[in-house]
Design a protein around this motif. Structure first.
Motif, PDB file in Angstrom:
ATOM      1  N   VAL A 158       0.755  -1.251  -0.151  1.00  0.00           N
ATOM      2  CA  VAL A 158       0.073   0.046   0.025  1.00  0.00           C
ATOM      3  C   VAL A 158       0.912   1.211  -0.049  1.00  0.00           C
ATOM      4  O   VAL A 158       1.555   1.514   1.102  1.00  0.00           O
ATOM      5  CB  VAL A 158      -0.900  -0.109   1.101  1.00  0.00           C
ATOM      6  N   SER A 163       3.216  -2.502   3.749  1.00  0.00           N
ATOM      7  CA  SER A 163       1.799  -2.833   4.021  1.00  0.00           C
ATOM      8  C   SER A 163       0.923  -3.595   2.971  1.00  0.00           C
ATOM      9  O   SER A 163       1.177  -3.113   1.995  1.00  0.00           O
ATOM     10  CB  SER A 163       1.078  -1.773   4.818  1.00  0.00           C
ATOM     11  N   LEU A 165      -3.003  -4.888   1.930  1.00  0.00           N
ATOM     12  CA  LEU A 165      -4.534  -4.673   2.051  1.00  0.00           C
ATOM     13  C   LEU A 165      -5.018  -5.407   1.281  1.00  0.00           C
ATOM     14  O   LEU A 165      -4.934  -5.747  -0.044  1.00  0.00           O
ATOM     15  CB  LEU A 165      -4.685  -3.098   1.834  1.00  0.00           C
ATOM     16  N   LYS A 190      -8.654  -7.090   5.283  1.00  0.00           N
ATOM     17  CA  LYS A 190      -7.464  -7.639   6.135  1.00  0.00           C
ATOM     18  C   LYS A 190      -6.232  -6.521   5.859  1.00  0.00           C
ATOM     19  O   LYS A 190      -5.971  -6.407   4.687  1.00  0.00           O
ATOM     20  CB  LYS A 190      -6.897  -9.253   5.883  1.00  0.00           C
ATOM     21  N   PHE A 191      -5.609  -6.246   6.697  1.00  0.00           N
ATOM     22  CA  PHE A 191      -4.547  -5.139   6.699  1.00  0.00           C
ATOM     23  C   PHE A 191      -3.293  -6.057   7.436  1.00  0.00           C
ATOM     24  O   PHE A 191      -3.367  -6.290   8.709  1.00  0.00           O
ATOM     25  CB  PHE A 191      -4.927  -3.861   7.324  1.00  0.00           C
ATOM     26  N   THR A 192      -2.018  -5.777   6.678  1.00  0.00           N
ATOM     27  CA  THR A 192      -0.955  -6.143   7.437  1.00  0.00           C
ATOM     28  C   THR A 192       0.135  -5.037   7.416  1.00  0.00           C
ATOM     29  O   THR A 192       0.187  -4.374   6.564  1.00  0.00           O
ATOM     30  CB  THR A 192      -0.245  -7.510   6.761  1.00  0.00           C
ATOM     31  N   MET A 193       1.025  -4.955   8.580  1.00  0.00           N
ATOM     32  CA  MET A 193       1.701  -3.864   8.804  1.00  0.00           C
ATOM     33  C   MET A 193       3.019  -4.326   9.594  1.00  0.00           C
ATOM     34  O   MET A 193       2.858  -4.694  10.498  1.00  0.00           O
ATOM     35  CB  MET A 193       1.174  -2.663   9.306  1.00  0.00           C
TER      36      MET A 193
END
Length: 373
Positions: A158, A163, A165, A190-193
């Motif tokens: 993103v 990250s 998404l 879902k969001f990964t960071m």
């Protein structure tokens, strides 16, 4: 061909130990069909012992035709793996068509699936009382008859931050021959960071609209969060802390979250994420080239007083605290073709206030051996 052997020892019914065993052979075949298509076939028959009797179980596993008409387009037809990114709604093999196309730094996915030809214990679809009765009917093989559709978007990065998404819309329609049908729609994200080199965080959330014959539609939701920490040092190990929460039957217009597939949460108690919540801490480590170990501890909650049910419950209790479990196990893989795992744990009902005072602990021991020929 893959040979699988799995054995369980659990507390069983009425506090009597129960042994279950399944062993099967899964032949598979894969071959290219020209330059733009591939064929994959797998299936088998297993012998199962449920503590009382033996029984054969034929089952078709992943069987699909994959077509790549263009460098950015992929179509898969047959019995294919499918699930939304946050794993809150569904996961497993489904019969239908799955497609994906790479667009603008992301990927657009879509699919149409039918569940009525799956084996019921593998599919684990229980959205209604009709589904539940069929699931426990020993004379019935097939899963609940439902049509499911999905449309999703995944972005690996993103704004170039690292990250990720993903957004997914899912619908399922009840095709069972019953007067009381249950349809539902889901909107999931879902969001990964990453947080530096050693930390990663994952967040998932889903909203549901459920429609049951004879009742007003109601809304439900579920969410999850997870922190992963790659520990410093020479040993490859990781500590993971996570939590999951699902809505319960709180008001007339808001009810318990009901996923399409009832994926078990945890290792021993294994409730479905419906009217329930849990927190978990888990540690995994590769102790040697062929040897790894895992340990976990979890605590369960219920988010209403009626959705979660179990034997030995105190029907007078209004407490949300179900109890704690601990689990440990190891995996040994001396060669890539051989994997052996052994694990076990206990659930301690007296650490909560939902079970009766005289409820005994629940345990589960399991051993599995997989050989690829």
């Amino acid at each position: 061909m893959v040979l699988n052997q799995t054995a369980f020892l659990t507390d069983g019914k009425e506090s009597r130990g129960a042994v279950e065993y399944s062993g099967g052979a899964i032949p598979w075949f894969a071959a290219p069909l020209g330059e733009k298509a591939d064929l994959y076939l797998s299936g088998g028959i297993s012998a199962r012992y449920d503590g009382e009797k033996w029984g054969p179980l034929p089952e078709l596993y992943r069987t699909s035709l994959t077509v790549n008409p263009g460098p950015a387009i992929r179509l898969e037809i047959g019995r294919v793996p499918w699930g939304e990114s946050a794993s809150l709604v569904c996961a497993g093999l489904f019969d239908g068509i799955s497609s994906g196309i790479a667009l603008g730094g992301g990927r657009l996915n879509a699919g149409v699936f039918y569940t009525g030809l799956l084996y019921k214990k593998t599919a684990n679809i229980n959205l209604s009382s009709h589904d539940y009765l069929d699931y426990h009917n020993s004379d019935r093989y097939f899963a609940s008859r439902r049509l499911a559709t999905s449309l999703g978007w995944q972005a690996a990065s993103v704004f170039g931050t690292g990250s990720g998404l993903s957004l997914n819309g899912l619908c399922q329609f009840d095709l069972n021959d019953t007067d009381k049908t249950v349809h539902s729609q889901y909107l999931e994200g879902k969001f990964t960071m990453p947080l530096g080199i050693r930390f990663n965080t994952l967040y998932g959330a889903v909203c549901e609209l459920a429609e049951e014959t004879g009742k007003d539609p109601y809304a439900a939701f579920a969410f999850s969060a997870e922190l992963q920490w790659l520990l410093p040092g020479a040993l490859p190990d990781m500590l993971r802390v996570s939590g999951r929460f699902s809505s319960g039957a709180w008001t007339d217009g808001q009810g318990p979250f009901i996923p399409l597939t009832g994926t078990a949460q945890g290792k021993i108690l294994r409730p479905v994420l419906s009217g329930a919540a849990l927190t978990e801490a888990a540690y995994t480590a590769r102790l040697a080239r062929a040897f790894s170990a895992a340990f976990s501890a979890a605590y369960y909650f219920r988010t209403d007083k009626i959705t979660y049910t179990a034997a030995d419950m105190d029907v007078r209790s209004e407490s949300p605290f179900i109890g704690a479990e601990i689990y440990g196990g190891f995996t040994w893989s001396p060669f890539s073709e051989i994997v052996f795992s052994l694990g076990g744990g206990v659930f301690l009902p007296q650490t909560g206030k939902v079970f009766a005072d005289n409820a005994k602990l629940k345990y589960r021991l399991e051993a599995a051996l997989g050989i690829s020929l």
